[in-house]
Design a protein around this motif. Sequence first.
Motif, PDB file in Angstrom:
ATOM      1  N   PHE A   1      27.251  43.500  47.685  1.00 48.51           N
ATOM      2  CA  PHE A   1      28.252  42.461  47.966  1.00 48.51           C
ATOM      3  C   PHE A   1      27.992  41.187  47.163  1.00 48.51           C
ATOM      4  O   PHE A   1      28.933  40.496  46.781  1.00 48.51           O
ATOM      5  N   ILE A   2      26.737  40.876  46.882  1.00 46.13           N
ATOM      6  CA  ILE A   2      26.438  39.751  45.992  1.00 46.13           C
ATOM      7  C   ILE A   2      27.014  40.030  44.604  1.00 46.13           C
ATOM      8  O   ILE A   2      27.638  39.163  43.973  1.00 46.13           O
ATOM      9  N   PHE A   3      26.793  41.264  44.139  1.00 49.44           N
ATOM     10  CA  PHE A   3      27.339  41.699  42.842  1.00 49.44           C
ATOM     11  C   PHE A   3      28.867  41.620  42.841  1.00 49.44           C
ATOM     12  O   PHE A   3      29.478  41.087  41.899  1.00 49.44           O
ATOM     13  N   ALA A   4      29.488  42.129  43.907  1.00 47.29           N
ATOM     14  CA  ALA A   4      30.955  42.158  43.989  1.00 47.29           C
ATOM     15  C   ALA A   4      31.539  40.750  44.017  1.00 47.29           C
ATOM     16  O   ALA A   4      32.511  40.447  43.316  1.00 47.29           O
ATOM     17  N   ILE A   5      30.938  39.858  44.823  1.00 46.62           N
ATOM     18  CA  ILE A   5      31.443  38.487  44.923  1.00 46.62           C
ATOM     19  C   ILE A   5      31.291  37.758  43.586  1.00 46.62           C
ATOM     20  O   ILE A   5      32.168  36.985  43.175  1.00 46.62           O
ATOM     21  N   THR A   6      30.177  38.017  42.894  1.00 41.43           N
ATOM     22  CA  THR A   6      29.977  37.416  41.572  1.00 41.43           C
ATOM     23  C   THR A   6      31.110  37.794  40.629  1.00 41.43           C
ATOM     24  O   THR A   6      31.674  36.943  39.924  1.00 41.43           O
ATOM     25  N   TYR A   7      31.482  39.069  40.627  1.00 37.98           N
ATOM     26  CA  TYR A   7      32.542  39.526  39.729  1.00 37.98           C
ATOM     27  C   TYR A   7      33.921  39.073  40.191  1.00 37.98           C
ATOM     28  O   TYR A   7      34.825  38.897  39.364  1.00 37.98           O
ATOM     29  N   ILE A   8      34.085  38.872  41.481  1.00 36.33           N
ATOM     30  CA  ILE A   8      35.347  38.309  41.972  1.00 36.33           C
ATOM     31  C   ILE A   8      35.536  36.916  41.388  1.00 36.33           C
ATOM     32  O   ILE A   8      36.629  36.549  40.922  1.00 36.33           O
ATOM     33  N   PHE A   9      34.466  36.123  41.382  1.00 36.69           N
ATOM     34  CA  PHE A   9      34.546  34.777  40.809  1.00 36.69           C
ATOM     35  C   PHE A   9      34.756  34.830  39.295  1.00 36.69           C
ATOM     36  O   PHE A   9      35.486  34.001  38.736  1.00 36.69           O
ATOM     37  N   LEU A  10      34.122  35.804  38.628  1.00 36.28           N
ATOM     38  CA  LEU A  10      34.338  35.959  37.192  1.00 36.28           C
ATOM     39  C   LEU A  10      35.795  36.318  36.901  1.00 36.28           C
ATOM     40  O   LEU A  10      36.405  35.791  35.963  1.00 36.28           O
ATOM     41  N   CYS A  11      36.348  37.225  37.708  1.00 38.81           N
ATOM     42  CA  CYS A  11      37.765  37.598  37.550  1.00 38.81           C
ATOM     43  C   CYS A  11      38.662  36.390  37.758  1.00 38.81           C
ATOM     44  O   CYS A  11      39.593  36.145  36.982  1.00 38.81           O
ATOM     45  N   PHE A  12      38.366  35.641  38.809  1.00 38.53           N
ATOM     46  CA  PHE A  12      39.187  34.464  39.117  1.00 38.53           C
ATOM     47  C   PHE A  12      39.126  33.449  37.982  1.00 38.53           C
ATOM     48  O   PHE A  12      40.149  32.851  37.619  1.00 38.53           O
TER      49      PHE A  12
ATOM     50  N   THR B   1      41.832  30.412  33.981  1.00 38.43           N
ATOM     51  CA  THR B   1      41.725  29.647  32.738  1.00 38.43           C
ATOM     52  C   THR B   1      42.470  30.275  31.567  1.00 38.43           C
ATOM     53  O   THR B   1      42.901  29.558  30.658  1.00 38.43           O
ATOM     54  N   LYS B   2      42.643  31.600  31.578  1.00 40.63           N
ATOM     55  CA  LYS B   2      43.198  32.260  30.397  1.00 40.63           C
ATOM     56  C   LYS B   2      44.521  32.980  30.617  1.00 40.63           C
ATOM     57  O   LYS B   2      45.197  33.330  29.651  1.00 40.63           O
ATOM     58  N   ILE B   3      44.898  33.223  31.862  1.00 33.09           N
ATOM     59  CA  ILE B   3      46.151  33.951  32.115  1.00 33.09           C
ATOM     60  C   ILE B   3      47.112  33.109  32.937  1.00 33.09           C
ATOM     61  O   ILE B   3      48.238  32.828  32.519  1.00 33.09           O
ATOM     62  N   TRP B   4      46.689  32.657  34.104  1.00 35.34           N
ATOM     63  CA  TRP B   4      47.595  31.903  34.967  1.00 35.34           C
ATOM     64  C   TRP B   4      47.917  30.523  34.402  1.00 35.34           C
ATOM     65  O   TRP B   4      48.895  29.900  34.812  1.00 35.34           O
TER      66      TRP B   4
END
Length: 390
Positions: A132-143, A148-151
């Motif tokens: 879950f630490i790994f998953a949350i880290t990547y959620i923030f990376l996705c966001f 910054t680059k799409i929305w």
Amino acid sequence: MLTSLLFIVTGIIGVTTAFLIFRNYTVNRMMNPYIIILILIISLRFLFSGLTYFIFEPSFKTTFSKYSNASIIVIPICYLYFKNLAENKNKIYPKDLLHFIFPIALLLIINSQDQINLGSHSLEIVLYILFFIFAITYIFLCFDVLKTKIWSRRGKIKVLQKQNKLINNWTLFLFVGLILTLIRLFISVCVEIYSNESIKGFLYQWISALIWAVILFKILISPEILFGYNLLHQKFNENKNNNLALKDIWKINSDIALKNCQHSILKEKIDLNIMVYISQIETVALQFELFRNADLSITDLSTNLKIPKSHISYLFKYHSFLSFSEFKKLIRIHDAIHLIELNFLSNNTLESLSKKVGFTSYNPFFTSFKEIAGMPPLEYYKLYKKELEA
């Protein structure tokens, strides 16, 4: 049984969707190889999960249970999909494999934990905390990539605004689906820990199946997501016989806030001639020849049209959604599309096409063409030939 049927149906729809996307993803700005891999992994997991109810072979259920956690790699896959989408890339790069080191290592530990004598249930809890630490880290990376680059994209041309809105809505939809799925998994793991059961994360899996089915349904009912789109081509065709073929970039309204006294003086001189100026600029621009000069400046345009340079500068500052450099790029891509439709590429290279329309090299031409037309120039050429043959 109903849950298993839901899994099977969702899996079949997902595999079919992945196949349809695969046939068109190279000409689809909203897709890249990672979304195909993402859909296949999740869909096959649901499919095999549903089949465990109907296949009574113990080895099948054991194998599925052992490797079902392989779906944790969809988390970095989602990130790589968003990242490549933001950068208009359609390839898998070797450095991308670095994102899979941790989840694969975690998967190997999970599958071999029976051989580790550290207290099976306690080890499971530790492993899922790491997950879950790994998953949350990547959620923030996705966001971060999305924000910054799409929305944050704000196209100044209505055609590009529509394309950006489609991409924004689709990525938000997928991102929310990813978060809801992780929330479901988190709740499932917490319940299993509280009940002192073996941690598998299978509880309430039907919720994830419904979320995924909704995402697949969104893809299937949205041709612009499934097959891509070519809004610029449509817009040019609509306006081929219109004197203001690029009318969406102009602001005709004269009620504007001026920044200095000199501009106020210019306004009085220019207001009565705005439509004349715009028409003259478009006329010479859509003849293309002048804009094929790689060093074209506002001074050159002013000299050609016999319009004062200050008037043209004022026009692009207050009555255009584009700067002059952006306008040149748009005209040159329009010129490239025109040449492609005149079969220029049958006897010439893409490199020569880029220089013909005024780009100094191929790379900025390729990037600009894909940004504006929604697909690479070669794919546009192939699509145009198919339309002629149809």
